[in-house]
Design a protein around this motif. Structure first.
Motif, PDB file in Angstrom:
ATOM      1  N   ASP A 132     -30.707  26.833 -44.123  1.00  0.00           N
ATOM      2  CA  ASP A 132     -31.071  25.490 -44.568  1.00  0.00           C
ATOM      3  C   ASP A 132     -31.305  24.551 -43.391  1.00  0.00           C
ATOM      4  O   ASP A 132     -31.370  23.336 -43.572  1.00  0.00           O
ATOM      5  N   GLN A 133     -31.429  25.111 -42.184  1.00  0.00           N
ATOM      6  CA  GLN A 133     -31.632  24.261 -41.032  1.00  0.00           C
ATOM      7  C   GLN A 133     -33.080  23.790 -40.961  1.00  0.00           C
ATOM      8  O   GLN A 133     -33.963  24.324 -41.615  1.00  0.00           O
ATOM      9  N   GLY A 134     -33.309  22.788 -40.129  1.00  0.00           N
ATOM     10  CA  GLY A 134     -34.666  22.323 -39.911  1.00  0.00           C
ATOM     11  C   GLY A 134     -35.407  23.239 -38.948  1.00  0.00           C
ATOM     12  O   GLY A 134     -35.040  24.402 -38.765  1.00  0.00           O
ATOM     13  N   VAL A 135     -36.430  22.714 -38.307  1.00  0.00           N
ATOM     14  CA  VAL A 135     -37.210  23.502 -37.362  1.00  0.00           C
ATOM     15  C   VAL A 135     -36.331  23.856 -36.164  1.00  0.00           C
ATOM     16  O   VAL A 135     -35.661  22.999 -35.579  1.00  0.00           O
ATOM     17  N   LEU A 136     -36.319  25.142 -35.804  1.00  0.00           N
ATOM     18  CA  LEU A 136     -35.499  25.592 -34.685  1.00  0.00           C
ATOM     19  C   LEU A 136     -36.080  25.096 -33.366  1.00  0.00           C
ATOM     20  O   LEU A 136     -37.290  25.179 -33.140  1.00  0.00           O
ATOM     21  N   MET A 137     -35.220  24.629 -32.490  1.00  0.00           N
ATOM     22  CA  MET A 137     -35.649  24.086 -31.204  1.00  0.00           C
ATOM     23  C   MET A 137     -35.971  25.212 -30.233  1.00  0.00           C
ATOM     24  O   MET A 137     -35.221  26.187 -30.125  1.00  0.00           O
ATOM     25  N   ASP A 138     -37.074  25.077 -29.521  1.00  0.00           N
ATOM     26  CA  ASP A 138     -37.543  26.141 -28.635  1.00  0.00           C
ATOM     27  C   ASP A 138     -36.541  26.493 -27.551  1.00  0.00           C
ATOM     28  O   ASP A 138     -36.384  27.664 -27.187  1.00  0.00           O
ATOM     29  N   ASP A 139     -35.844  25.503 -27.006  1.00  0.00           N
ATOM     30  CA  ASP A 139     -34.958  25.747 -25.876  1.00  0.00           C
ATOM     31  C   ASP A 139     -33.571  26.231 -26.287  1.00  0.00           C
ATOM     32  O   ASP A 139     -32.785  26.641 -25.425  1.00  0.00           O
ATOM     33  N   ALA A 140     -33.255  26.192 -27.575  1.00  0.00           N
ATOM     34  CA  ALA A 140     -31.944  26.636 -28.048  1.00  0.00           C
ATOM     35  C   ALA A 140     -31.926  28.153 -28.202  1.00  0.00           C
ATOM     36  O   ALA A 140     -32.962  28.798 -28.378  1.00  0.00           O
ATOM     37  N   THR A 141     -30.733  28.732 -28.150  1.00  0.00           N
ATOM     38  CA  THR A 141     -30.583  30.175 -28.298  1.00  0.00           C
ATOM     39  C   THR A 141     -30.349  30.544 -29.765  1.00  0.00           C
ATOM     40  O   THR A 141     -30.023  29.688 -30.595  1.00  0.00           O
ATOM     41  N   LEU A 142     -30.493  31.828 -30.065  1.00  0.00           N
ATOM     42  CA  LEU A 142     -30.229  32.289 -31.423  1.00  0.00           C
ATOM     43  C   LEU A 142     -28.750  32.093 -31.774  1.00  0.00           C
ATOM     44  O   LEU A 142     -28.410  31.776 -32.912  1.00  0.00           O
ATOM     45  N   LYS A 143     -27.875  32.274 -30.785  1.00  0.00           N
ATOM     46  CA  LYS A 143     -26.446  32.074 -31.030  1.00  0.00           C
ATOM     47  C   LYS A 143     -26.155  30.619 -31.365  1.00  0.00           C
ATOM     48  O   LYS A 143     -25.299  30.321 -32.200  1.00  0.00           O
ATOM     49  N   PHE A 144     -26.860  29.693 -30.731  1.00  0.00           N
ATOM     50  CA  PHE A 144     -26.658  28.278 -31.007  1.00  0.00           C
ATOM     51  C   PHE A 144     -26.977  27.961 -32.466  1.00  0.00           C
ATOM     52  O   PHE A 144     -26.312  27.141 -33.093  1.00  0.00           O
ATOM     53  N   HIS A 145     -28.002  28.613 -33.010  1.00  0.00           N
ATOM     54  CA  HIS A 145     -28.388  28.383 -34.406  1.00  0.00           C
ATOM     55  C   HIS A 145     -27.646  29.310 -35.369  1.00  0.00           C
ATOM     56  O   HIS A 145     -28.006  29.385 -36.547  1.00  0.00           O
ATOM     57  N   ASP A 146     -26.615  30.039 -34.877  1.00  0.00           N
ATOM     58  CA  ASP A 146     -25.800  30.927 -35.710  1.00  0.00           C
ATOM     59  C   ASP A 146     -26.626  32.010 -36.392  1.00  0.00           C
ATOM     60  O   ASP A 146     -26.335  32.414 -37.528  1.00  0.00           O
TER      61      ASP A 146
END
Length: 329
Positions: A132-146
């Motif tokens: 249910d998250q918004g658009v994933l940020m390019d600089d963030a990691t997959l772990k950051f977005h769980d």
């Protein structure tokens, strides 16, 4: 005598029994007390400070509660394998793709660069979401977005300037639909943005749309659409934002018919993407031997018939060998 006993002259009432009558013991009662299940100070239970058996205590002095679940989930995320597989769903078409070699420290941008090849959608048109998250940020990691192993990433096309309609037509591979969506300079197709373009901007815009259509059609293996686009001016030397040509994705997916058409219209097998890979090296990495051989064969034939057989295939004749044989005959 009976009256004296009823009045309580000599008998003590059992503790905890209302009305003076002793409570009948159920079969589970003695066993429960033997296990030490009653609380301290309760009738029949062990006294406070006694050495009776106690229930196992949770670390920290309290039992597990629903509030501890997020912590358990975070611990499980820390224990995920170093390399795992993700699934990506292209929302506009419902197609599902499998992406291997993903890592927790992999950035969203790196994932999008891989999807440029695996899904065939250019990097700049991708919009990724997870749960249910918004658009994933390019600089963030997959772990950051769980993002967990086996999770499903949603890939959407940016809904602006008519790109969604063009992507859907290219995925379908229908030349008649593509011809109506601004892939040629003489097209009557206009968007709210493109209707204000001058001639130079209009040519650049239609050229970009033709390349995107060629890129996706080559990835999906639609030879008819690829031929139509090439015949109407689509450039096979155009590149996506990560430096890949239509030949890169055709070789990656093993689309032999599209490879033949692209090479016949001047595509180069030596073009390198941002990671330094050529169409041949990508085909080799993804184990598409037929694609690798077809690209190599066409490049070999393009050198001319005299180069079809390598010179080292025949030993160099010694001087005078022919004349000596002729004199003997």
């Amino acid at each position: 005598m009976r009256r004296g006993l009823a009045a309580g002259g000599g008998g003590a009432r059992p503790a905890g029994a209302p009305g003076g009558a002793p409570r009948p013991e159920t079969p589970a009662g003695p066993r429960a007390r033997a296990r030490g299940g009653a609380s301290a100070g309760a009738p029949g239970g062990p006294k406070a400070g006694s050495a009776g058996p106690q229930p196992p205590a949770r670390a920290g002095g309290r039992s597990a509660r629903p509030g501890d679940l997020p912590r358990a989930v975070s611990l499980s995320l820390d224990q995920t394998p170093n390399v795992f597989v993700l699934r990506v769903r292209l929302e506009e078409t419902g197609e599902m793709f499998r992406v291997t070699d993903c890592r927790g420290d992999m950035t969203v941008r790196e994932l999008k660069e891989e999807l440029d090849l695996v899904v065939g959608i250019p990097f700049n048109l991708q919009r990724l979401q997870y749960l249910d998250q918004g658009v994933l940020m390019d600089d963030a990691t997959l772990k950051f977005h769980d993002v967990v192993p086996g999770g499903i990433i949603s890939l959407c096309i940016w809904h602006y300037d008519g790109w969604t309609e063009l992507v859907l037509a290219a995925v379908e591979g229908d030349p008649s639909k593509l011809s109506c969506l601004g892939v040629t300079e003489d097209s009557f197709y206009r968007t709210a943005n493109s209707q204000h373009f001058n001639d130079t901007m209009w040519k650049k815009w239609t050229s970009q749309r033709a390349f995107v259509a060629l890129y996706i059609a080559s990835h999906r293996g639609h030879a008819d659409a690829v031929q139509y686009l090439l015949e109407h001016g689509a450039s096979c030397s155009g590149k996506s934002p990560v430096g890949r040509t239509a030949l890169h994705v055709a070789a990656a997916m093993g689309r032999v018919d599209c490879i033949r058409l692209l090479l016949a219209h001047g595509a180069s097998a030596h073009d390198k993407d941002a990671t330094g890979e050529t169409p041949v090296s990508i085909a080799r990495r993804l184990k598409y031997k037929q694609s690798e051989w077809r690209v190599f064969l066409y490049q070999w034939m393009a050198r001319g018939p005299t180069d079809l057989v390598p010179k080292r295939a025949f030993p160099k004749a010694k001087p005078g060998f022919g004349s000596e044989k002729k004199s003997r005959s």
